[in-house]
Design an enzyme around this catalytic site. Sequence first.
Site, mmCIF file in Angstrom:
data_model
loop_
_atom_site.group_PDB
_atom_site.id
_atom_site.type_symbol
_atom_site.label_atom_id
_atom_site.label_comp_id
_atom_site.label_asym_id
_atom_site.label_seq_id
_atom_site.Cartn_x
_atom_site.Cartn_y
_atom_site.Cartn_z
ATOM 1 N N TYR A 182 0.852 -1.195 0.000
ATOM 2 C CA TYR A 182 0.000 0.000 0.000
ATOM 3 C C TYR A 182 0.885 1.242 0.000
ATOM 4 O O TYR A 182 1.202 1.823 1.034
ATOM 5 C CB TYR A 182 -0.961 -0.010 1.199
ATOM 6 C CG TYR A 182 -2.102 -1.001 1.061
ATOM 7 C CD1 TYR A 182 -2.239 -1.786 -0.082
ATOM 8 C CD2 TYR A 182 -3.059 -1.146 2.061
ATOM 9 C CE1 TYR A 182 -3.269 -2.696 -0.212
ATOM 10 C CE2 TYR A 182 -4.101 -2.053 1.933
ATOM 11 C CZ TYR A 182 -4.193 -2.826 0.784
ATOM 12 O OH TYR A 182 -5.223 -3.731 0.656
ATOM 13 N N LEU A 239 -17.720 -0.762 0.027
ATOM 14 C CA LEU A 239 -18.614 0.307 -0.425
ATOM 15 C C LEU A 239 -18.460 0.565 -1.920
ATOM 16 O O LEU A 239 -18.968 1.548 -2.433
ATOM 17 C CB LEU A 239 -18.356 1.588 0.375
ATOM 18 C CG LEU A 239 -18.593 1.433 1.881
ATOM 19 C CD1 LEU A 239 -18.064 2.641 2.637
ATOM 20 C CD2 LEU A 239 -20.071 1.230 2.177
HETATM 21 N N1 NAP Z 1 -7.230 -7.679 -0.451
HETATM 22 C C1 NAP Z 1 -7.262 -6.905 -1.511
HETATM 23 O O1 NAP Z 1 -6.838 -7.292 -2.614
HETATM 24 C C2 NAP Z 1 -7.820 -5.518 -1.367
HETATM 25 C C3 NAP Z 1 -8.102 -4.752 -2.522
HETATM 26 C C4 NAP Z 1 -8.667 -3.474 -2.344
HETATM 27 C C5 NAP Z 1 -8.925 -3.004 -1.054
HETATM 28 N N2 NAP Z 1 -8.614 -3.792 0.031
HETATM 29 C C6 NAP Z 1 -8.916 -3.339 1.406
HETATM 30 O O2 NAP Z 1 -10.229 -2.836 1.452
HETATM 31 C C7 NAP Z 1 -10.211 -1.547 2.030
HETATM 32 C C8 NAP Z 1 -11.369 -0.730 1.517
HETATM 33 O O3 NAP Z 1 -11.362 -0.699 0.121
HETATM 34 P P1 NAP Z 1 -11.534 0.649 -0.720
HETATM 35 O O4 NAP Z 1 -11.006 1.795 0.056
HETATM 36 O O5 NAP Z 1 -11.023 0.358 -2.077
HETATM 37 O O6 NAP Z 1 -13.090 0.788 -0.932
HETATM 38 P P2 NAP Z 1 -14.393 1.143 -0.055
HETATM 39 O O7 NAP Z 1 -14.175 0.932 1.377
HETATM 40 O O8 NAP Z 1 -15.497 0.407 -0.716
HETATM 41 O O9 NAP Z 1 -14.598 2.674 -0.395
HETATM 42 C C9 NAP Z 1 -13.803 3.676 0.114
HETATM 43 C C10 NAP Z 1 -14.504 4.981 -0.227
HETATM 44 O O10 NAP Z 1 -15.687 5.064 0.555
HETATM 45 C C11 NAP Z 1 -15.758 6.298 1.204
HETATM 46 N N3 NAP Z 1 -16.376 6.075 2.526
HETATM 47 C C12 NAP Z 1 -16.049 5.124 3.431
HETATM 48 N N4 NAP Z 1 -16.856 5.199 4.513
HETATM 49 C C13 NAP Z 1 -17.690 6.234 4.284
HETATM 50 C C14 NAP Z 1 -18.754 6.828 5.030
HETATM 51 N N5 NAP Z 1 -19.145 6.336 6.212
HETATM 52 N N6 NAP Z 1 -19.400 7.906 4.480
HETATM 53 C C15 NAP Z 1 -19.029 8.401 3.265
HETATM 54 N N7 NAP Z 1 -18.043 7.872 2.515
HETATM 55 C C16 NAP Z 1 -17.380 6.806 3.016
HETATM 56 C C17 NAP Z 1 -14.334 6.795 1.357
HETATM 57 O O11 NAP Z 1 -14.400 8.198 1.363
HETATM 58 P P3 NAP Z 1 -13.235 9.168 1.929
HETATM 59 O O12 NAP Z 1 -11.972 8.727 1.242
HETATM 60 O O13 NAP Z 1 -13.707 10.509 1.502
HETATM 61 O O14 NAP Z 1 -13.127 9.002 3.409
HETATM 62 C C18 NAP Z 1 -13.678 6.212 0.103
HETATM 63 O O15 NAP Z 1 -13.812 7.085 -0.993
HETATM 64 C C19 NAP Z 1 -8.826 -0.991 1.685
HETATM 65 O O16 NAP Z 1 -8.464 0.047 2.555
HETATM 66 C C20 NAP Z 1 -7.978 -2.228 1.868
HETATM 67 O O17 NAP Z 1 -7.686 -2.372 3.235
HETATM 68 C C21 NAP Z 1 -8.077 -5.026 -0.112
#
Ligand code: NAP
Length: 257
Positions: free
Chosen positions: A11, A168
């Site tokens: 990351y 999300l």
């Molecule tokens: N294992 C894997 O291959 C893999 C791949 C991808 C991701 N991941 C893990 O999954 C985690 C999450 O994935 P992601 O960040 O891609 O997607 P996500 O959690 O689906 O979406 C993140 C987005 O949602 C917004 N958000 C989150 N909570 C919110 C709330 N309560 N109200 C309004 N907006 C909200 C954030 O906004 P803001 O930025 O404005 O706060 C950000 O833009 C990563 O951090 C990582 O740890 C793992």
Amino acid sequence: MAPLIDTADSYHWHAGETGHNELLVARALTRYGGDTSQVLVATKGGRGRTGDGGWTVDATPAHLKKAAEASARRLGVDAIGLYQLHKPDPAVPWEESVGALRDLLDAGTIRTAGISNVTTAQIRQAHRILGDGLVSVQNRYSPAVRDSEPELRLSERLGLAFLPWSPLGGISRSSLDGPSGPASPDPAFPRTAFHRVAAARGVSPQQVALAWLLARSPAVIPVPGASRPASVTDSAGAVELTLEPEELAELESRLPD
Ligand SMILES: NC(=O)c1ccc[n+]([C@@H]2O[C@H](COP(=O)([O-])OP(=O)(O)OC[C@H]3O[C@@H](n4cnc5c(N)ncnc54)[C@H](OP(=O)(O)O)[C@@H]3O)[C@@H](O)[C@H]2O)c1
């Protein structure tokens, strides 16, 4: 509720910055000042960054062992609480990559092991090799993307935690932008049902989505991403939001195929 922080050695943005986010997590915990003994930091190894936005995969045992030791040093721990194999490496037999996790458990470098981006067959094989050392599966799963339903149900049956990633809809934009709605609505997402339940409850659609995920199975532990503290606080509130059967039924009936 014990806090879980999910990170990975990959990351980071630029080449040569391996472990950037792990160092940030370690620094934040050191500066926190409160009790962090219950915080579980989960990290991952087996992927890298090319420096131009691309990703690489290396799940050879030699790499995984070196990577886990380096992650432990960056996190400032003797043993990593949860170490996840980020992605199966098509160039390496699965049992060899999982065998490296077995060796890391035996050596005490990691306390527990997880696997990510895996199929049901890979979960079964890893469970046979790691036994109780395997505690979690992390696959992509959200209201809009549910093709890992079989992996979720198998995790539940085996007593493993299932950590939906991008719960999300992904980092570039949440599929559930705030109550005022996103600039460009995602036609694949059942916005109206999640927004309707959210408005009736006086909470954000993101909280409803996370509460829906939590209601899917006791095995589910979503890992929502955030760059704003307000997102973190709001998302944590989902633990307190219990959806009624009729709300769940409405959401279910509006999910995309
Ligand atoms: N294992 C894997 O291959 C893999 C791949 C991808 C991701 N991941 C893990 O999954 C985690 C999450 O994935 P992601 O960040 O891609 O997607 P996500 O959690 O689906 O979406 C993140 C987005 O949602 C917004 N958000 C989150 N909570 C919110 C709330 N309560 N109200 C309004 N907006 C909200 C954030 O906004 P803001 O930025 O404005 O706060 C950000 O833009 C990563 O951090 C990582 O740890 C793992």
